[in-house]
Design an enzyme around this catalytic site. Structure first.
Site, PDB file in Angstrom:
ATOM      1  N   HIS A  17     -29.910  18.841  27.507  1.00  0.00           N
ATOM      2  CA  HIS A  17     -30.337  17.757  28.405  1.00  0.00           C
ATOM      3  C   HIS A  17     -30.757  18.328  29.762  1.00  0.00           C
ATOM      4  O   HIS A  17     -31.785  17.947  30.323  1.00  0.00           O
ATOM      5  CB  HIS A  17     -29.179  16.774  28.662  1.00  0.00           C
ATOM      6  CG  HIS A  17     -28.714  16.002  27.473  1.00  0.00           C
ATOM      7  ND1 HIS A  17     -27.390  15.913  27.119  1.00  0.00           N
ATOM      8  CD2 HIS A  17     -29.402  15.269  26.557  1.00  0.00           C
ATOM      9  CE1 HIS A  17     -27.266  15.143  26.044  1.00  0.00           C
ATOM     10  NE2 HIS A  17     -28.475  14.743  25.679  1.00  0.00           N
ATOM     11  N   LYS A  41     -20.503   0.828  21.559  1.00  0.00           N
ATOM     12  CA  LYS A  41     -20.358   2.191  21.018  1.00  0.00           C
ATOM     13  C   LYS A  41     -19.187   2.865  21.720  1.00  0.00           C
ATOM     14  O   LYS A  41     -19.110   2.850  22.961  1.00  0.00           O
ATOM     15  CB  LYS A  41     -21.666   2.945  21.313  1.00  0.00           C
ATOM     16  CG  LYS A  41     -21.874   4.194  20.485  1.00  0.00           C
ATOM     17  CD  LYS A  41     -23.276   4.730  20.730  1.00  0.00           C
ATOM     18  CE  LYS A  41     -23.379   6.200  20.431  1.00  0.00           C
ATOM     19  NZ  LYS A  41     -24.676   6.758  20.858  1.00  0.00           N
ATOM     20  N   ARG A  90     -36.218  17.943  19.715  1.00  0.00           N
ATOM     21  CA  ARG A  90     -35.577  19.160  19.223  1.00  0.00           C
ATOM     22  C   ARG A  90     -36.208  19.656  17.938  1.00  0.00           C
ATOM     23  O   ARG A  90     -36.417  20.840  17.749  1.00  0.00           O
ATOM     24  CB  ARG A  90     -34.079  18.910  18.966  1.00  0.00           C
ATOM     25  CG  ARG A  90     -33.283  18.753  20.229  1.00  0.00           C
ATOM     26  CD  ARG A  90     -31.902  18.267  19.944  1.00  0.00           C
ATOM     27  NE  ARG A  90     -31.951  16.931  19.339  1.00  0.00           N
ATOM     28  CZ  ARG A  90     -30.926  16.130  19.212  1.00  0.00           C
ATOM     29  NH1 ARG A  90     -29.734  16.519  19.606  1.00  0.00           N
ATOM     30  NH2 ARG A  90     -31.057  14.931  18.672  1.00  0.00           N
ATOM     31  N   SER A 127     -24.857  16.117  21.707  1.00  0.00           N
ATOM     32  CA  SER A 127     -23.563  15.736  22.289  1.00  0.00           C
ATOM     33  C   SER A 127     -22.534  15.530  21.175  1.00  0.00           C
ATOM     34  O   SER A 127     -21.366  15.914  21.320  1.00  0.00           O
ATOM     35  CB  SER A 127     -23.693  14.442  23.085  1.00  0.00           C
ATOM     36  OG  SER A 127     -24.575  14.610  24.157  1.00  0.00           O
TER      37      SER A 127
HETATM   38  O1  PNS Z   1     -28.683   9.665  24.007  1.00  0.00           O
HETATM   39  P1  PNS Z   1     -29.120   8.553  23.081  1.00  0.00           P
HETATM   40  O2  PNS Z   1     -27.945   7.654  22.739  1.00  0.00           O
HETATM   41  O3  PNS Z   1     -29.842   9.062  21.864  1.00  0.00           O
HETATM   42  O4  PNS Z   1     -30.184   7.659  23.927  1.00  0.00           O
HETATM   43  C1  PNS Z   1     -30.830   6.562  23.324  1.00  0.00           C
HETATM   44  C2  PNS Z   1     -31.519   5.691  24.376  1.00  0.00           C
HETATM   45  C3  PNS Z   1     -30.536   5.286  25.466  1.00  0.00           C
HETATM   46  C4  PNS Z   1     -32.653   6.469  25.014  1.00  0.00           C
HETATM   47  C5  PNS Z   1     -32.093   4.443  23.649  1.00  0.00           C
HETATM   48  O5  PNS Z   1     -31.110   3.924  22.813  1.00  0.00           O
HETATM   49  C6  PNS Z   1     -32.534   3.353  24.597  1.00  0.00           C
HETATM   50  O6  PNS Z   1     -33.541   3.488  25.261  1.00  0.00           O
HETATM   51  N1  PNS Z   1     -31.727   2.265  24.662  1.00  0.00           N
HETATM   52  C7  PNS Z   1     -31.964   1.158  25.569  1.00  0.00           C
HETATM   53  C8  PNS Z   1     -32.263  -0.132  24.795  1.00  0.00           C
HETATM   54  C9  PNS Z   1     -33.745  -0.206  24.446  1.00  0.00           C
HETATM   55  O7  PNS Z   1     -34.589  -0.159  25.312  1.00  0.00           O
HETATM   56  N2  PNS Z   1     -34.002  -0.326  23.143  1.00  0.00           N
HETATM   57  C10 PNS Z   1     -35.356  -0.386  22.621  1.00  0.00           C
HETATM   58  C11 PNS Z   1     -35.895   0.997  22.360  1.00  0.00           C
HETATM   59  S1  PNS Z   1     -37.539   0.939  21.755  1.00  0.00           S
END
Ligand code: PNS
Length: 161
Positions: A17, A41, A90, A127
């Protein structure tokens, strides 16, 4: 001024990150590292703890700030004048879901997503794997910022197997 966001759970932040933040910081005037508040979560660290840790590790980058958000990422971007979402890719396995999210976010508000290719040093790093390895006593030095190693060990010892 073009603002960008690096969104994620960061439970905990990894060196992968950090590599993405540093590269985004070189491209944009201001980068916000935004921690998703997701009450459904379970996490190893609370959102506040993750924000504290992120603030420590991004301290060397004057144009990187840390915040949290809930709801849609594109709404957060609109409210904060952020035009670009920056994500690390990745491997091919990341691509399908990341592409879907990028297309959906663009469809919703026109927000662009910029992918940076993860440094190959960290292409296997996540993570979840860090948490698993640390939980079973494995060595995660070099995978998370050094200043977090003790905190991570204390937390996994506290939580137990
Ligand atoms: O580290 P992560 O958990 O893989 O991050 C995922 C994240 C936070 C980038 C994604 O879940 C997100 O953007 N969530 C916010 C809700 C949202 O906007 N959902 C629609 C995505 S198209």
């Amino acid at each position: 001024m073009t603002f960008a966001v690096c969104p994620g759970s960061f439970d905990p932040v990894t060196n992968g990150h950090l590599d993405v933040f540093a590269r985004a910081a070189a491209l944009f005037e201001q980068v916000t590292v935004a921690v998703l508040i997701n009450k459904t979560k379970s996490s190893l660290f609370s959102v506040e703890e993750r924000i504290d840790m992120l603030r420590e590790v991004v301290a060397p980058y004057p144009n990187v700030v840390v915040d949290s958000f809930h709801g849609l990422l594109v709404d957060y971007c609109r409210d904060h004048d952020i035009a670009v979402i920056v994500k690390g890719l990745r491997a091919v396995s990341d691509f399908d879901y990341e592409l879907q999210m990028a297309q959906m976010n663009h469809r919703l508000t026109g927000t662009e997503t910029l992918f940076v290719s993860t440094n190959p040093l960290y292409s296997y790093l996540s993570s979840s794997l860090v948490k698993e390895v640390a939980t079973y006593g494995g060595d995660v030095s070099g995978l998370v910022p050094d200043i977090l190693l003790t905190r991570l060990k204390e937390r996994v010892d506290q939580v137990g197997l």
